[in-house]
Scaffold this motif. Structure first.
Motif, PDB file in Angstrom:
ATOM      1  N   ASP A 146      47.802 -58.638   4.328  1.00 15.37           N
ATOM      2  CA  ASP A 146      47.278 -59.221   3.345  1.00 15.37           C
ATOM      3  C   ASP A 146      48.002 -59.024   2.011  1.00 15.37           C
ATOM      4  N   LYS A 147      48.533 -59.923   1.218  1.00 13.28           N
ATOM      5  CA  LYS A 147      49.423 -59.875   0.133  1.00 13.28           C
ATOM      6  C   LYS A 147      48.615 -59.511  -1.228  1.00 13.28           C
ATOM      7  N   LYS A 148      47.177 -59.486  -1.043  1.00 12.01           N
ATOM      8  CA  LYS A 148      46.494 -59.132  -2.331  1.00 12.01           C
ATOM      9  C   LYS A 148      46.080 -57.961  -2.286  1.00 12.01           C
ATOM     10  N   ASN A 149      45.208 -57.746  -0.950  1.00 11.65           N
ATOM     11  CA  ASN A 149      44.417 -56.320  -0.683  1.00 11.65           C
ATOM     12  C   ASN A 149      45.004 -55.307   0.159  1.00 11.65           C
ATOM     13  N   GLY A 150      46.069 -55.803   0.867  1.00  9.11           N
ATOM     14  CA  GLY A 150      46.881 -54.621   1.900  1.00  9.11           C
ATOM     15  C   GLY A 150      46.068 -54.820   3.206  1.00  9.11           C
ATOM     16  N   THR A 151      46.405 -54.256   4.240  1.00  3.53           N
ATOM     17  CA  THR A 151      45.589 -54.380   5.349  1.00  3.53           C
ATOM     18  C   THR A 151      45.690 -52.804   5.951  1.00  3.53           C
ATOM     19  N   PRO A 152      44.487 -52.485   6.615  1.00  2.00           N
ATOM     20  CA  PRO A 152      44.489 -51.097   6.958  1.00  2.00           C
ATOM     21  C   PRO A 152      45.200 -51.016   8.232  1.00  2.00           C
ATOM     22  N   SER A 153      46.004 -49.826   8.298  1.00  2.00           N
ATOM     23  CA  SER A 153      46.866 -49.397   9.050  1.00  2.00           C
ATOM     24  C   SER A 153      46.259 -49.606  10.278  1.00  2.00           C
ATOM     25  N   THR A 154      45.101 -49.228  10.775  1.00  2.00           N
ATOM     26  CA  THR A 154      44.730 -49.419  12.143  1.00  2.00           C
ATOM     27  C   THR A 154      44.480 -50.638  12.582  1.00  2.00           C
ATOM     28  N   SER A 155      44.395 -51.665  11.691  1.00  2.00           N
ATOM     29  CA  SER A 155      44.060 -53.054  12.049  1.00  2.00           C
ATOM     30  C   SER A 155      45.378 -53.838  12.297  1.00  2.00           C
ATOM     31  N   LEU A 156      46.726 -53.171  11.861  1.00  2.00           N
ATOM     32  CA  LEU A 156      47.801 -54.080  12.008  1.00  2.00           C
ATOM     33  C   LEU A 156      48.146 -54.148  13.477  1.00  2.00           C
ATOM     34  N   GLY A 157      48.119 -53.034  14.268  1.00  2.95           N
ATOM     35  CA  GLY A 157      48.646 -52.880  15.599  1.00  2.95           C
ATOM     36  C   GLY A 157      47.925 -53.992  16.497  1.00  2.95           C
ATOM     37  N   PRO A 158      46.588 -54.003  16.564  1.00  2.00           N
ATOM     38  CA  PRO A 158      45.885 -54.894  17.182  1.00  2.00           C
ATOM     39  C   PRO A 158      46.187 -56.429  16.720  1.00  2.00           C
ATOM     40  N   LEU A 159      46.153 -56.601  15.588  1.00  2.00           N
ATOM     41  CA  LEU A 159      46.471 -57.912  14.920  1.00  2.00           C
ATOM     42  C   LEU A 159      47.710 -58.683  15.401  1.00  2.00           C
ATOM     43  N   MET A 160      48.723 -57.712  15.685  1.00  2.00           N
ATOM     44  CA  MET A 160      49.824 -58.245  16.119  1.00  2.00           C
ATOM     45  C   MET A 160      50.236 -57.850  17.754  1.00  2.00           C
ATOM     46  N   GLY A 161      49.247 -57.350  18.493  1.00  2.00           N
ATOM     47  CA  GLY A 161      49.444 -57.006  19.853  1.00  2.00           C
ATOM     48  C   GLY A 161      50.617 -55.892  19.957  1.00  2.00           C
ATOM     49  N   MET A 162      50.736 -54.869  18.967  1.00  2.00           N
ATOM     50  CA  MET A 162      52.020 -54.117  18.912  1.00  2.00           C
ATOM     51  C   MET A 162      51.273 -52.545  19.278  1.00  2.00           C
ATOM     52  N   GLU A 163      52.120 -51.908  20.109  1.00  2.88           N
ATOM     53  CA  GLU A 163      51.791 -50.488  20.360  1.00  2.88           C
ATOM     54  C   GLU A 163      51.758 -49.373  19.000  1.00  2.88           C
ATOM     55  N   PRO A 164      50.964 -48.845  18.975  1.00  2.00           N
ATOM     56  CA  PRO A 164      50.709 -47.642  17.673  1.00  2.00           C
ATOM     57  C   PRO A 164      52.243 -47.086  17.355  1.00  2.00           C
ATOM     58  N   THR A 165      52.996 -46.664  18.611  1.00  2.00           N
ATOM     59  CA  THR A 165      54.086 -45.700  18.164  1.00  2.00           C
ATOM     60  C   THR A 165      55.295 -46.700  17.682  1.00  2.00           C
ATOM     61  N   SER A 166      55.374 -47.938  18.292  1.00  2.00           N
ATOM     62  CA  SER A 166      56.197 -48.967  17.765  1.00  2.00           C
ATOM     63  C   SER A 166      56.109 -49.250  16.269  1.00  2.00           C
ATOM     64  N   PRO A 208      39.974 -47.527  -0.194  1.00  2.00           N
ATOM     65  CA  PRO A 208      38.827 -47.150  -0.946  1.00  2.00           C
ATOM     66  C   PRO A 208      37.388 -47.269  -0.138  1.00  2.00           C
ATOM     67  N   ASP A 209      37.456 -48.137   0.954  1.00  2.00           N
ATOM     68  CA  ASP A 209      36.250 -48.344   1.713  1.00  2.00           C
ATOM     69  C   ASP A 209      35.992 -47.473   2.879  1.00  2.00           C
ATOM     70  N   ASP A 210      37.107 -46.657   3.137  1.00  2.00           N
ATOM     71  CA  ASP A 210      37.189 -45.859   4.233  1.00  2.00           C
ATOM     72  C   ASP A 210      38.035 -44.466   3.832  1.00  2.00           C
ATOM     73  N   GLY A 211      37.600 -43.478   3.506  1.00  2.00           N
ATOM     74  CA  GLY A 211      38.040 -42.305   3.075  1.00  2.00           C
ATOM     75  C   GLY A 211      39.271 -41.715   4.009  1.00  2.00           C
ATOM     76  N   ARG A 212      38.882 -42.112   5.358  1.00  2.00           N
ATOM     77  CA  ARG A 212      39.771 -41.313   6.242  1.00  2.00           C
ATOM     78  C   ARG A 212      41.239 -42.503   6.422  1.00  2.00           C
ATOM     79  N   GLY A 213      41.114 -43.749   5.933  1.00  2.00           N
ATOM     80  CA  GLY A 213      41.907 -44.654   6.230  1.00  2.00           C
ATOM     81  C   GLY A 213      42.784 -44.978   5.337  1.00  2.00           C
ATOM     82  N   VAL A 214      43.977 -45.687   5.821  1.00  2.00           N
ATOM     83  CA  VAL A 214      45.085 -45.960   4.789  1.00  2.00           C
ATOM     84  C   VAL A 214      45.289 -47.501   5.097  1.00  2.00           C
ATOM     85  N   LEU A 215      45.668 -47.861   3.681  1.00  2.00           N
ATOM     86  CA  LEU A 215      45.914 -49.540   3.503  1.00  2.00           C
ATOM     87  C   LEU A 215      47.400 -49.458   3.473  1.00  2.00           C
TER      88      LEU A 215
END
Length: 150
Positions: free
Chosen positions: A43-63, A83-90
């Motif tokens: 997301d070009k304005k807000n960023g995307t949680p790193s944990t959402s990217l893999g499933p969104l793109m059908g990609m394995e976490p290691t890759s 800011p919405d999830d202290g454990r997560g990264v955007l």
């Protein structure tokens, strides 16, 4: 059965040709098709949680991790605490990343326009119906139900 007549062969051969075409263009910009794909899914304005990217793109976490690290080194993205999830990264785009995203988007648009110019609206509709059906069957895990497992 001739492999040229199987659906999976047609899908694989077509995707390999498309991937090769995109990679040939991406290398001109010191990039890869996978990096461009990531840029287009952030997301070009807000960023995307790193944990959402893999499933969104059908990609394995290691890759994905390897690609993100490379993109960070190149200065296309940066990581920020969610800011919405202290454990997560955007994952957010830098100005350089936004510029690369714009270039990637232009290539995707040009590809789509070129393909659509050679097909009727009905053919395009049928294509999306077929791919939707294939995805549904794969996701339901119903294709190989009747075959022995061992």
């Amino acid at each position: 059965m001739q492999k040229e007549l199987t659906i999976d062969h047609a899908l694989r051969a077509t995707w390999q040709a498309v991937a090769k075409m995109y990679n040939e263009q991406a290398v001109k910009f010191d990039s890869t098709m996978a990096m461009a794909f990531v840029l287009l899914n952030i997301d070009k304005k807000n960023g995307t949680p790193s944990t959402s990217l893999g499933p969104l793109m059908g990609m394995e976490p290691t890759s994905l991790s390897r690609i993100l690290k490379n993109m960070e080194v190149k200065g296309a993205i940066y990581r920020e605490k969610n800011p919405d999830d202290g454990r997560g990264v955007l994952i957010k785009l830098t100005e350089f990343g936004l510029m690369k995203r714009k270039i990637s988007k232009q290539y995707v648009i040009q590809f789509n326009e070129a393909v659509k110019s050679q097909l009727t609206a009905h053919q395009i509709e049928c294509f999306f119906e077929v791919t939707s059906t294939i995805n549904k069957l794969v996701n339901e895990k119903s294709i190989f139900e009747t075959l022995p497992t061992k």
